[in-house]
Scaffold this active site. Structure first.
Site, PDB file in Angstrom:
ATOM      1  N   GLY A 128       0.827  -1.194   0.000  1.00 17.34           N
ATOM      2  CA  GLY A 128       0.000   0.000   0.000  1.00 17.34           C
ATOM      3  C   GLY A 128       0.864   1.248   0.000  1.00 17.34           C
ATOM      4  O   GLY A 128       2.044   1.223  -0.351  1.00 17.34           O
ATOM      5  N   CYS A 129       0.290   2.360   0.427  1.00 21.98           N
ATOM      6  CA  CYS A 129       1.004   3.635   0.463  1.00 21.98           C
ATOM      7  C   CYS A 129       2.288   3.507   1.257  1.00 21.98           C
ATOM      8  O   CYS A 129       2.281   3.042   2.400  1.00 21.98           O
ATOM      9  CB  CYS A 129       0.108   4.699   1.086  1.00 21.98           C
ATOM     10  SG  CYS A 129       0.932   6.271   1.351  1.00 21.98           S
ATOM     11  N   PHE A 130       3.397   3.950   0.674  1.00 25.47           N
ATOM     12  CA  PHE A 130       4.672   3.757   1.359  1.00 25.47           C
ATOM     13  C   PHE A 130       4.831   4.629   2.592  1.00 25.47           C
ATOM     14  O   PHE A 130       5.697   4.372   3.421  1.00 25.47           O
ATOM     15  CB  PHE A 130       5.872   3.919   0.432  1.00 25.47           C
ATOM     16  CG  PHE A 130       5.864   5.074  -0.541  1.00 25.47           C
ATOM     17  CD1 PHE A 130       5.152   6.242  -0.316  1.00 25.47           C
ATOM     18  CD2 PHE A 130       6.604   4.981  -1.714  1.00 25.47           C
ATOM     19  CE1 PHE A 130       5.169   7.298  -1.224  1.00 25.47           C
ATOM     20  CE2 PHE A 130       6.641   6.032  -2.630  1.00 25.47           C
ATOM     21  CZ  PHE A 130       5.917   7.194  -2.384  1.00 25.47           C
TER      22      PHE A 130
END
Length: 236
Positions: free
Chosen positions: A64-66
C-alpha cells in the site's frame, strides 16, 4: 502521495479504526479486527551472532502507500534505516507522477536495512503481515486502488525467497486470514528512491488527515502487538 479528496473521504472509516485501537483491540488496517497475534514463522533465516560479518541485510516490502509502511517498519528494533521508493518498473518511470498513472509496473515500496543479529527476516515478515497491511487485498489497500498499491515481497536472496514463501504457505494453511493471501514474492531487480518529500512523510506531517486515519493505527497496532520490538523514532 498527495492528500487527495478520496483519501480525506476515508475519515469515517478511519475513525472507527482509531476508536478500536484506542480501546486496546488489536487491529489490522482499516478496521479488520485481529484477536490473536500471527504465529511466528516456522522457517526463518539463521540468526546472525554478535560480531558476525553479516552485520546488515536489506529487505524490500510493498503493502500500500509507502508512507504507512515506512513509518511502521522504522519503529522496529534492529531496523537501521528505511527509504520510501519504487520497485517493479524501470528507472525512467520511477517517479511519483508516472507511478500514479498505474501504467509503469512499479509498486510503492520501502527498503529496509536491518541488523540480523537483532531481528530476523522472519520477524520482519511477521510484522509486515500482522500490522503493516492486509495481504488479502488485491491491488489495493483500503481507499488506495491500483497495482502500485499491491502487496509484494521483493526478496534479495534465495534465503529470503524461501522464508517468505514458507511463511505465506504457513499462514494460508492455518487460515490466519479469512481470504487467501495474494502477496507476490518476486526477486528485487531494482529499488528507486522516491522524491525527498516522501521520505519520513508521516513523521513530518503528523496532522495530515490521511496519516491520522490510515497510518497512526498501524503504529499503534505495532506497539500493542509487538511491544518487545517497538522503538521510538524521530525523523532526522
Amino acid at each position: 502521495m498527495s492528500v487527495s479528496l478520496s483519501k480525506v473521504a476515508t475519515g469515517l472509516l478511519g475513525l472507527a479504526v482509531v476508536l478500536v485501537v484506542a480501546m486496546g483491540v488489536k487491529t489490522m488496517v482499516f478496521g479488520q479486527v485481529r484477536t490473536q497475534k500471527l504465529p511466528a514463522p516456522l522457517l526463518d533465516e539463521p540468526q546472525a551472532g554478535a560480531g558476525s560479518a553479516a552485520h546488515s541485510e536489506t529487505a524490500v516490502f510493498a503493502g500500500g502507500c509507502f508512507w504507512g509502511v515506512q513509518t511502521t517498519l522504522q519503529r522496529i528494533k534492529g531496523v537501521e534505516k528505511t527509504w520510501a521508493g519504487y520497485s517493479g518498473g524501470t528507472k525512467e518511470t520511477a517517479n511519483y507522477g508516472a507511478v500514479s498513472s498505474e501504467t509503469t509496473g512499479h509498486a510503492e515500496s520501502v527498503k529496509v536495512v536491518f541488523d540480523p543479529a537483532k531481528i530476523s527476516y522472519g520477524t520482519l515478515l511477521r510484522v509486515f503481515f500482522s500490522v503493516v497491511h492486509d495481504p488479502t487485498e488485491l491491488n489495493r489497500q483500503g481507499p488506495d486502488v491500483g497495482t502500485s498499491y499491491r502487496s509484494v515481497i521483493f526478496y534479495t536472496s534465495p534465503e529470503q525467497q524461501k522464508v517468505a514463501n514458507a511463511y505465506i504457505a504457513q499462514l494460508d494453511a492455518a487460515k490466519a486470514f479469512p481470504k487467501k493471501i495474494v502477496t507476490q514474492v518476486v526477486p528485487l531487480q531494482a529499488f528507486y528512491n522516491a522524491e525527498d518529500y516522501h521520505q519520513d512523510y508521516a513523521e513530518k506531517n503528523p496532522n495530515n488527515p490521511y496519516i491520522q486515519v490510515c497510518d497512526v493505527p498501524k503504529v499503534a497496532a505495532l506497539r500493542a502487538q509487538f511491544p518487545e520490538l517497538f522503538q521510538e523514532y524521530k525523523s532526522k
